[in-house]
Design an enzyme around this catalytic site. Structure first.
Site, PDB file in Angstrom:
ATOM      1  N   LYS A 116       0.630  -1.191  -0.042  1.00 54.38           N
ATOM      2  CA  LYS A 116      -0.104   0.189  -0.116  1.00 54.38           C
ATOM      3  C   LYS A 116       0.760   1.353   0.060  1.00 54.38           C
ATOM      4  CE  LYS A 116      -3.321   2.510   2.748  1.00 54.38           C
ATOM      5  NZ  LYS A 116      -4.295   2.591   4.204  1.00 54.38           N
TER       6      LYS A 116
ATOM      7  N   ASP B 108      -2.688  10.001   3.735  1.00 51.90           N
ATOM      8  CA  ASP B 108      -3.970   9.634   3.798  1.00 51.90           C
ATOM      9  C   ASP B 108      -4.719  10.845   4.833  1.00 51.90           C
ATOM     10  OD1 ASP B 108      -6.545   8.418   4.083  1.00 51.90           O
ATOM     11  OD2 ASP B 108      -5.804   6.638   5.508  1.00 51.90           O
TER      12      ASP B 108
ATOM     13  N   LYS C 187     -10.098  12.819   8.416  1.00 50.96           N
ATOM     14  CA  LYS C 187      -9.734  12.183   9.651  1.00 50.96           C
ATOM     15  C   LYS C 187      -9.600  13.377  10.585  1.00 50.96           C
ATOM     16  CE  LYS C 187      -6.508   8.442   8.325  1.00 50.96           C
ATOM     17  NZ  LYS C 187      -7.407   7.391   9.034  1.00 50.96           N
TER      18      LYS C 187
ATOM     19  N   ASP D 222       1.542   6.237   5.500  1.00 46.47           N
ATOM     20  CA  ASP D 222       0.659   5.354   5.268  1.00 46.47           C
ATOM     21  C   ASP D 222       1.225   4.584   3.801  1.00 46.47           C
ATOM     22  OD1 ASP D 222      -1.725   4.080   5.630  1.00 46.47           O
ATOM     23  OD2 ASP D 222      -3.142   5.499   4.647  1.00 46.47           O
TER      24      ASP D 222
ATOM     25  N   ASP E 176     -12.129   6.779   4.164  1.00 45.91           N
ATOM     26  CA  ASP E 176     -10.904   6.754   4.677  1.00 45.91           C
ATOM     27  C   ASP E 176     -10.646   5.186   4.548  1.00 45.91           C
ATOM     28  OD1 ASP E 176      -8.946   7.197   6.156  1.00 45.91           O
ATOM     29  OD2 ASP E 176     -10.093   7.630   8.025  1.00 45.91           O
TER      30      ASP E 176
ATOM     31  N   GLU F 134      -9.439   3.628   2.316  1.00 43.25           N
ATOM     32  CA  GLU F 134      -8.897   3.618   0.849  1.00 43.25           C
ATOM     33  C   GLU F 134      -8.043   2.700   0.680  1.00 43.25           C
ATOM     34  OE1 GLU F 134      -7.635   5.138   3.367  1.00 43.25           O
ATOM     35  OE2 GLU F 134      -5.431   4.886   3.219  1.00 43.25           O
TER      36      GLU F 134
ATOM     37  N   ARG G 203      -7.910  -0.572   1.050  1.00 50.39           N
ATOM     38  CA  ARG G 203      -8.384  -1.674   0.455  1.00 50.39           C
ATOM     39  C   ARG G 203      -8.896  -1.290  -0.905  1.00 50.39           C
ATOM     40  NH1 ARG G 203     -12.773  -2.145   5.182  1.00 50.39           N
ATOM     41  NH2 ARG G 203     -10.888  -0.993   6.185  1.00 50.39           N
TER      42      ARG G 203
HETATM   43  N1  BES Z   1      -4.260   4.172   7.130  1.00 51.09           N
HETATM   44  C1  BES Z   1      -5.438   4.019   7.660  1.00 51.09           C
HETATM   45  C2  BES Z   1      -5.190   3.007   8.866  1.00 51.09           C
HETATM   46  C3  BES Z   1      -4.363   3.676  10.057  1.00 51.09           C
HETATM   47  C4  BES Z   1      -4.888   4.360  11.003  1.00 51.09           C
HETATM   48  C5  BES Z   1      -3.145   3.013  10.392  1.00 51.09           C
HETATM   49  C6  BES Z   1      -4.220   4.734  12.150  1.00 51.09           C
HETATM   50  C7  BES Z   1      -2.326   3.641  11.371  1.00 51.09           C
HETATM   51  C8  BES Z   1      -2.956   4.345  12.078  1.00 51.09           C
HETATM   52  C9  BES Z   1      -6.509   3.658   7.043  1.00 51.09           C
HETATM   53  O1  BES Z   1      -6.766   4.056   5.730  1.00 51.09           O
HETATM   54  C10 BES Z   1      -7.988   3.851   7.503  1.00 51.09           C
HETATM   55  O2  BES Z   1      -8.189   4.969   7.581  1.00 51.09           O
HETATM   56  N2  BES Z   1      -8.489   2.772   8.038  1.00 51.09           N
HETATM   57  C11 BES Z   1      -9.889   3.291   8.483  1.00 51.09           C
HETATM   58  C12 BES Z   1     -10.823   2.073   8.353  1.00 51.09           C
HETATM   59  C13 BES Z   1     -12.066   2.220   8.549  1.00 51.09           C
HETATM   60  C14 BES Z   1     -12.475   3.772   7.893  1.00 51.09           C
HETATM   61  C15 BES Z   1     -13.074   1.394   8.040  1.00 51.09           C
HETATM   62  C16 BES Z   1      -9.581   2.877  10.107  1.00 51.09           C
HETATM   63  O3  BES Z   1      -8.959   2.125  10.734  1.00 51.09           O
HETATM   64  O4  BES Z   1      -9.957   3.784  11.105  1.00 51.09           O
HETATM   65 ZN    ZN Z   2      -4.685   4.677   4.786  1.00 49.14          ZN
HETATM   66 MN    MN Z   3      -7.644   5.664   5.389  1.00 42.61          MN
END
Ligand code: BES
Ligand code: ZN
Ligand code: MN
Length: 493
Positions: A267, A272, A279, A290, A349, A351, A353
């Site tokens: 990825k 992000d 966020k 990210d 968010d 994104e 996947r």
């Molecule tokens: N890059 C983030 C995951 C992340 C968050 C990694 C904090 C490390 C620290 C990912 O893109 C994300 O935002 N995931 C969301 C998914 C949710 C919206 C289903 C998450 O984990 O909150």
């Molecule tokens: Zn992300």
């Molecule tokens: Mn995200």
């Protein structure tokens, strides 16, 4: 940096500094004891008075040692001798390297792995020594106007007792150096801010790797190529960004073209923001990390270039920004993935996947033996396993156990979590084949379940590295993990 392997009597070897272990208990043993004798008991005196401690991580530099072949000694607390294992060795080496970095000493000989260590052969002892030294000495200073100075250490002979095992140790050094080079690349890429480390920057770095090794080739796809391939999910993520997206492909050919490759996808979200599902502000700067999956995969390709194992590997890195804006994807938008399946984007968010699903479909075209993706995918994985383990998800138990074993051996551990179909229930959509986000509980498994829908029957593993790819607070910065795990897995195929 050089790490010659030395065998021979510790008391008589000339070195600018001998790194010697102190174990709990009253009497010094092994190399520490031998040096102690040659200097007339100075070291045991320091232990007796409490100046030197066996507490793990403690160090004491003893200058001007009289009578010994070594000018100075660095005493390193190593805890209980019976408990001294791979992790303890790594901690001791890090402590030693940190202490030496403050002195400006150029050369030091390590006796920390002189005596055989429980459950650790000479190959891994040497490899751990090299990796831990490089990791401890790593600094990211390319964007500081002045270097912080010091750190002159450039030669660290590794002393081992058993001369029969010198060859194993030397192989450990070779691998350790290569893995450290890969980790350094991964850390540098990840530590660079998003205004420098853009998708095009990652593509340029991939080209630089390919230039260094005659059997690594690169291909960089632009957005119009992705459109032609039908990568609607990937394109929906980059839609709000001015910065152009890239799909970076690196091919390592270490054996015949008829041998199925291992495909690794990383990825590469260079920043992000969350997109329209923006966020919250705290720690948002850390979302420059990210792209640590991409950095891991690129660092691993560098290791393969150096070590030239007889396997084929293809790396696929979807790289883009996730930005809000008038052209950004909205919650509720529906896109068609390269696989033909449609996805309702309920949360912009989620994104990772979306870019990975198209990258996995693309990678599957190589008919890989294994398909492995690496991604900072979910906060839920951090909740589940914290900052110690990579979250491992797989549709193939043999592959999963090989990855778990590689993680254990390389001290870069993974913990297996479930991906059962039931986790996909909340991805149900009234408007598309399924949605990109479901309920909160079990979020890491839901994300993995989403990805599994794009790999069909290929043996696949997903590494969620959201908790381990970087550190926050005072030590903020990329760790270079899981380059050791991934390379260990590949080198053992
Ligand atoms: N890059 C983030 C995951 C992340 C968050 C990694 C904090 C490390 C620290 C990912 O893109 C994300 O935002 N995931 C969301 C998914 C949710 C919206 C289903 C998450 O984990 O909150
Ligand atoms: Zn992300
Ligand atoms: Mn995200």
């Amino acid at each position: 940096m050089e790490f010659p392997v030395k065998t021979g009597e510790p008391g008589s070897q000339k070195t600018a500094c001998a790194i010697l272990p102190i174990f709990e208990g009253h009497r010094l043993k092994g190399p520490t004891h031998e040096v102690d004798i040659s200097c007339g008991g100075t070291l045991s005196q320091l232990v007796k008075t409490g100046s030197a401690s066996a507490r793990p991580g403690r160090t004491l530099l003893v200058p001007n040692l009289q009578g010994a072949a070594t000018d100075r000694v660095l005493l390193v607390g190593c805890g209980k001798e019976t408990k001294f294992n791979a992790k303890a060795l790594r901690q001791a080496i890090s402590a030693a390297a940190n202490a030496l970095s403050l002195t400006g000493i150029k050369e030091a000989t390590s006796y920390l792995a002189y005596a055989p260590i429980k459950d650790l052969d000479e190959y891994y002892a040497a490899r751990t020594t090299v990796e831990a030294t490089h990791s401890a000495l790593y600094r990211f200073e390319e964007l500081k106007s002045k270097s912080s100075g010091k750190i002159k250490l450039s030669r660290l002979p590794i002393a081992i007792n058993d001369s029969q095992k010198a060859k194993d140790a030397r192989l450990g050094v070779t691998h350790g150096r290569a893995i450290s080079t890969g980790m350094r690349l991964a850390r540098d890429l990840a530590n660079r801010p998003a205004n420098i480390c853009t998708p095009s920057h990652l593509a340029e770095e991939a080209r630089t790797i390919a230039k260094r090794y005659k059997n690594i080739h690169t291909k960089v796809l632009a957005e119009h190529d992705m459109k032609r391939l039908g990568m609607g999910a990937m394109l929906s993520v980059t839609h709000g960004a001015e910065e152009p997206a890239r799909l970076i492909v690196l091919e390592y050919k270490g054996t015949g073209a008829d041998v199925a490759p291992i495909a690794i996808c990383g990825k590469g979200v260079t920043f992000d923001t969350g997109g329209i599902s923006l966020k919250p502000p705290p720690k948002m700067d850390e979302m420059k990390f990210d792209m640590c999956g991409a950095a891991t995969v690129m660092g691993t390709m560098e290791v393969l270039g150096i070590l030239q194992p007889t396997i084929n590997v293809v790396a696929v890195v979807p790289a883009c920004e996730n930005m809000p804006g008038s052209r950004a994807t909205r919650p509720g938008d529906i896109v068609k993935t390269m696989s033909g399946q449609t996805v309702e984007i309920l949360n912009t968010d989620a994104e990772g996947r979306l870019i990975l699903c198209d990258a996995l479909t693309y990678a599957a075209r190589y008919k890989p033996r294994y398909l492995i993706d690496v991604a900072t995918l979910t906060g839920a994985c951090v909740v589940a396993v914290g900052h110690i383990y990579t979250g491992l998800f797989s549709n193939n138990e043999d592959l999963a156990s090989d990855i778990l074993a590689a993680g254990k051996r390389s001290l870069d551990p993974a913990w297996q979590l479930p991906v059962d179909e039931e986790y996909g229930a909340s991805l149900r959509s009234n408007f598309a084949d399924f949605a990109n986000s479901g309920v909160r509980d079990g979020g890491a498994s839901i994300a993995a379940q989403f990805l599994s829908r794009f790999v069909e029957d290929t043996p696949w593993a997903h590494l969620d590295i959201a908790g381990i790819a970087w550190k926050s607070s005072r030590d903020k910065g990329a760790t270079g993990r899981p380059v050791p795990l991934l390379t260990d897995f590949l080198l053992n195929l």
